[in-house]
Design an enzyme around this catalytic site. Structure first.
Site, PDB file in Angstrom:
ATOM      1  N   GLU A  34      -4.215  -4.845   3.776  1.00 27.50           N
ATOM      2  CA  GLU A  34      -3.111  -3.896   3.627  1.00 27.50           C
ATOM      3  C   GLU A  34      -2.694  -3.423   5.021  1.00 27.50           C
ATOM      4  OE1 GLU A  34      -3.632  -0.790   0.668  1.00 27.50           O
ATOM      5  OE2 GLU A  34      -1.572  -0.110   0.932  1.00 27.50           O
TER       6      GLU A  34
ATOM      7  N   HIS B 279      -0.852  -7.098   2.317  1.00 29.18           N
ATOM      8  CA  HIS B 279      -0.645  -6.284   1.111  1.00 29.18           C
ATOM      9  C   HIS B 279       0.378  -5.214   1.476  1.00 29.18           C
ATOM     10  CE1 HIS B 279      -1.984  -4.495  -2.763  1.00 29.18           C
ATOM     11  NE2 HIS B 279      -1.595  -3.382  -2.176  1.00 29.18           N
TER      12      HIS B 279
ATOM     13  N   ASP C 286       1.869   0.658  -0.227  1.00 28.86           N
ATOM     14  CA  ASP C 286       2.425   1.383  -1.379  1.00 28.86           C
ATOM     15  C   ASP C 286       3.568   2.290  -0.897  1.00 28.86           C
ATOM     16  OD1 ASP C 286       0.561   3.062  -0.017  1.00 28.86           O
ATOM     17  OD2 ASP C 286       0.520   4.422  -1.730  1.00 28.86           O
TER      18      ASP C 286
ATOM     19  N   ASP D 114      -6.469 -13.355   4.192  1.00 26.62           N
ATOM     20  CA  ASP D 114      -5.028 -13.145   4.370  1.00 26.62           C
ATOM     21  C   ASP D 114      -4.319 -13.447   3.056  1.00 26.62           C
ATOM     22  OD1 ASP D 114      -2.469 -12.802   5.286  1.00 26.62           O
ATOM     23  OD2 ASP D 114      -2.403 -14.707   6.400  1.00 26.62           O
TER      24      ASP D 114
HETATM   25  O1  9MR Z   1      -7.438   4.310   4.514  1.00 24.98           O
HETATM   26  C1  9MR Z   1      -8.040   4.710   3.289  1.00 24.98           C
HETATM   27  C2  9MR Z   1      -9.501   4.330   3.324  1.00 24.98           C
HETATM   28  O2  9MR Z   1     -10.175   5.064   4.327  1.00 24.98           O
HETATM   29  C3  9MR Z   1     -10.124   4.584   1.966  1.00 24.98           C
HETATM   30  O3  9MR Z   1     -11.458   4.099   1.978  1.00 24.98           O
HETATM   31  C4  9MR Z   1      -9.310   3.894   0.882  1.00 24.98           C
HETATM   32  C5  9MR Z   1      -9.875   4.106  -0.510  1.00 24.98           C
HETATM   33  O4  9MR Z   1      -9.815   5.440  -0.858  1.00 24.98           O
HETATM   34  O5  9MR Z   1      -7.973   4.353   0.921  1.00 24.98           O
HETATM   35  C6  9MR Z   1      -7.322   4.071   2.124  1.00 24.98           C
HETATM   36  O6  9MR Z   1      -6.037   4.590   2.081  1.00 24.98           O
HETATM   37  C7  9MR Z   1      -5.106   4.020   1.187  1.00 24.98           C
HETATM   38  C8  9MR Z   1      -4.454   5.172   0.458  1.00 24.98           C
HETATM   39  O7  9MR Z   1      -5.388   5.804  -0.361  1.00 24.98           O
HETATM   40  C9  9MR Z   1      -3.235   4.749  -0.342  1.00 24.98           C
HETATM   41  N1  9MR Z   1      -2.314   4.002   0.469  1.00 24.98           N
HETATM   42  C10 9MR Z   1      -2.925   2.825   1.064  1.00 24.98           C
HETATM   43  C11 9MR Z   1      -4.047   3.272   1.977  1.00 24.98           C
HETATM   44  C12 9MR Z   1      -4.604   2.098   2.769  1.00 24.98           C
HETATM   45  O8  9MR Z   1      -5.342   1.218   1.997  1.00 24.98           O
END
Ligand code: 9MR
Length: 653
Positions: free
Chosen positions: A534, A475, A174, A525
């Site tokens: 991601e 992602h 994102d 994937d």
């Molecule tokens: O890395 C984060 C993970 O530990 C959490 O479980 C998850 C859900 O809250 O979010 C991950 O972080 C994301 C972030 O909130 C937004 N940008 C993408 C991140 C990676 O997925």
């Protein structure tokens, strides 16, 4: 009871009888092994010795697999094979039971240098607010997006109006920018520089110059500059800068959603303070005024957060759905910030008590505070206690590498971003190595990188652009939207984990269920898989640290706090062999009756079930005789290449 499964390999005809009917899989670090390093592969469905052949087909090493053991994270019965004796640089094939099972084994010097450079370069690709020019970005060049020069305060900040908050790295797939996650990421990259300044002073990877700064510090400064904008004059640090929701699959320049500064928190402020304190001592020799700016910012953030310990970002405010990096207890962040401030200033009033035996992630900074204490014995009276915590966890990690898949990861480590857990375990082990010089920690750290680069049950490198098989559909919005087939290189995907948060029915944003019942193979994937595929800055930074530190150590450098003998001039150090004496495979059935149980075919994903017997479609590897199932005298046999085998893989004719 588990049904018996036998793998039959079908392919084109060969005249000669080959010695096994079974499709063994040898899992290796697909990027390569350093000549002087310990070397290991993980063997599933193996039978007999493993031969390593050079490019001319000569067998240069025969290794006997160790006794098999089950890895509960994947359900596989695995034999570890030590081939440390293979020291000659080159490209090799691996033969199991007389069959070539892979041809991509590489031994070379400076093995992980390109992985490091790509992992570090990826931060450049993540830069907000600027165009990526072709001379640096090649086919991934793109227009500038998210200038962030006029960003509204969301009412959750308690502030009004707008600020200019440009630069910084996009967090992940994102386009948000989050202080908490920037905290651990920037800390990790800064600590890599601090541990090996002489090595990183000259290492370059084609990014725009920033004065005389080494590339690593130029890249980090791009994010520090953004972080500094997220502080108010009273020391408050805002939690994040994002739109109200995640954008669609568009390039940065096409994302026109309004962006806001959202929330504030003690966690963000302490993370900010710790990073700025560390940055201040690192940038001082290059730019004293920038260093003092960082230190002042650190002190103000620390002071503000210390009197606002109950200001948390526990959840998104109404109408906001971007990442949270939530928190409800800032004591671990305070421990981190106080530790770094005490190191930089020498002011004992910043010191906090305690340390941790747990590796850090964005939500728990106590582990990195442990590093700070353990590596600054002259500053902290509890440095020895911190060191013992580093060693006790590291010993547990070493132990794990002795069985199962021969990796540090355990079933419980398969969380969202499991590959960052694997990388951070490697960093933890390197700290144990710096503090003791004990080769077993170095060996296990190499195992952590082996896991990430292919020695894992998915038989893939988790870093885009590296290894024989690596993610193609991460992602990552730019990689999806840029029209370039290959994803941006050097990205570590989150990796397998069984949560399935992205499994569902809305096709565009959700995935069909890819879970396998095993943590280590719950991965897909596909672009839809934000829970396993991601990418994120806090995952790439520890990969960069691990690969970069291994390179620096092998170029003859060591942190100044390390014990004697930690630096490893290439080829001069004979690392402890991971071979265990006296174990052999002789008592082990050549084929596991349970296959790997994971639903993942170790050779090819195209397999079919025939009456409980799984036939494997031709693999890229050289199992090239057709296999025919025959019933004789009430028994099933496999005929292949003129030989007949029973269902345990024993040749009977
Ligand atoms: O890395 C984060 C993970 O530990 C959490 O479980 C998850 C859900 O809250 O979010 C991950 O972080 C994301 C972030 O909130 C937004 N940008 C993408 C991140 C990676 O997925």
């Amino acid at each position: 009871m588990e049904s018996k499964r036998v793998i039959l390999v079908m392919a084109s005809t060969v005249a000669a009888c080959v010695s096994t009917a079974f499709a063994a899989t040898a899992y290796i670090n697909q990027v390569g092994y350093r000549p002087a390093d310990p070397k290991e592969l993980s063997l599933v469905e193996g039978s007999g010795d493993v031969e390593i052949q050079d490019a001319s087909g000569n067998t240069v090493l025969t290794a006997t697999p160790k006794a098999a053991s089950v890895w509960d994270a994947s359900g596989q019965n695995v034999q570890l094979v030590d081939f440390s004796e293979l020291k000659e640089p080159g490209k090799y094939s691996v033969k199991v039971g007389g069959n070539v099972v892979r041809g991509d084994l590489v031994v070379k010097e400076e093995t992980y240098k390109d992985v490091f450079k790509a992992a570090a370069k990826w931060f450049y690709y993540q830069r907000a607010s600027m165009a990526l020019e072709e001379q640096y970005a090649g086919k991934w060049a793109r227009a500038a997006g998210h200038l962030d020069d006029n960003v509204q305060f969301h009412n959750s900040t308690g502030a009004s109006g707008s600020i200019s908050s440009p630069k910084g790295w996009y967090d992940a797939g994102d386009y948000g920018k989050y202080i908490v996650n920037s905290g651990i990421t920037t800390y990790t990259l800064l600590s890599l520089y601090e541990h090996f300044p002489e090595y990183f002073k000259t290492l370059k990877w084609n990014i725009p110059a920033d004065g005389q700064l080494p590339d690593l510090l130029a890249e980090i400064k791009y994010n520090l500059d953004w972080m500094l904008t997220m502080q108010a004059s009273d020391g408050t640090v805002y939690h994040k800068l994002t739109a109200l929701g995640f954008p669609g699959d568009v390039m940065p320049a096409q994302d026109s959603d309004a962006r806001y500064v959202i929330g504030k928190s003690a966690e963000a402020a302490f993370d900010f303070a710790g990073v700025m304190a560390l940055a201040s001592r690192i940038y001082k020799p290059f730019d004293a005024s920038y260093a003092s700016k960082c230190l002042e910012a650190a002190k103000k953030a620390y002071t503000w957060a210390s009197s606002n310990m109950n200001v948390h970002f526990k959840a998104n405010p109404a109408g906001v759905s971007t990442g949270t990096y939530e928190g409800s207890d800032a004591s671990d962040e305070k421990l981190f910030a106080g530790t770094e401030l005490a190191i930089t200033t020498g002011d004992a009033s910043y010191k906090q008590s305690g340390s941790s035996a747990n590796i850090s992630y964005w939500g728990d900074m106590s582990g990195v505070a442990t590093y700070g204490k353990a590596t600054h014995a002259s500053v902290f009276s509890d440095a020895e206690e911190a060191k013992q915590k580093v060693l006790s966890t590291a010993d547990k990690f070493v132990e794990r590498t002795q069985t199962g898949f021969g990796v540090v990861m355990s079933k419980e480590d398969f969380v969202w971003g499991s590959n960052a857990a694997a990388s951070n375990q490697g960093i933890w082990l390197l700290h144990a190595y710096y503090l003791t010089g004990d080769q077993k920690y170095y060996t296990a750290a190499v195992q952590a990188l082996n896991y990430l680069l292919g020695k894992n049950p998915l038989d893939m490198s988790f870093v885009t652009g590296f290894g024989s098989k690596s993610p193609m559909m991460p992602h990552h919005r730019p990689s999806t939207a840029d029209g370039v087939e290959e994803p941006v290189p050097g990205m570590l995907v989150g990796g397998p984990q069984p949560g399935g948060e992205d499994v569902g029915s809305a096709a565009e944003w959700k995935c069909a269920d890819y879970r396998t019942g095993f943590a280590a193979t719950a991965y897909t994937d596909q672009r839809c898989s934000y829970a396993t595929n991601e990418v994120a800055i806090n995952w790439n930074a520890p990969l960069a640290y691990l690969a970069g530190a291994l390179e620096a150590l092998n170029a003859g450098y060591a942190p100044d706090f390390a014990v004697e003998g930690v630096a490893r001039a290439a080829g001069k150090v004979a690392p402890e062999s991971s071979a265990s004496v006296g174990q052999s495979s002789s008592s082990v059935a050549p084929v596991s009756s349970s296959s790997n149980g994971s639903g993942i075919d170790p050779v090819s994903s195209s397999s079919v079930e025939v009456s409980g017997i799984r036939k494997v479609a031709p693999a890229a590897t050289a199992h090239d005789a057709p296999a025919i199932l025959r019933m004789k005298g009430g028994k099933l046999f496999v005929e292949k290449g003129g030989c007949r085998f029973d269902l345990m893989g024993n040749r009977v004719r």
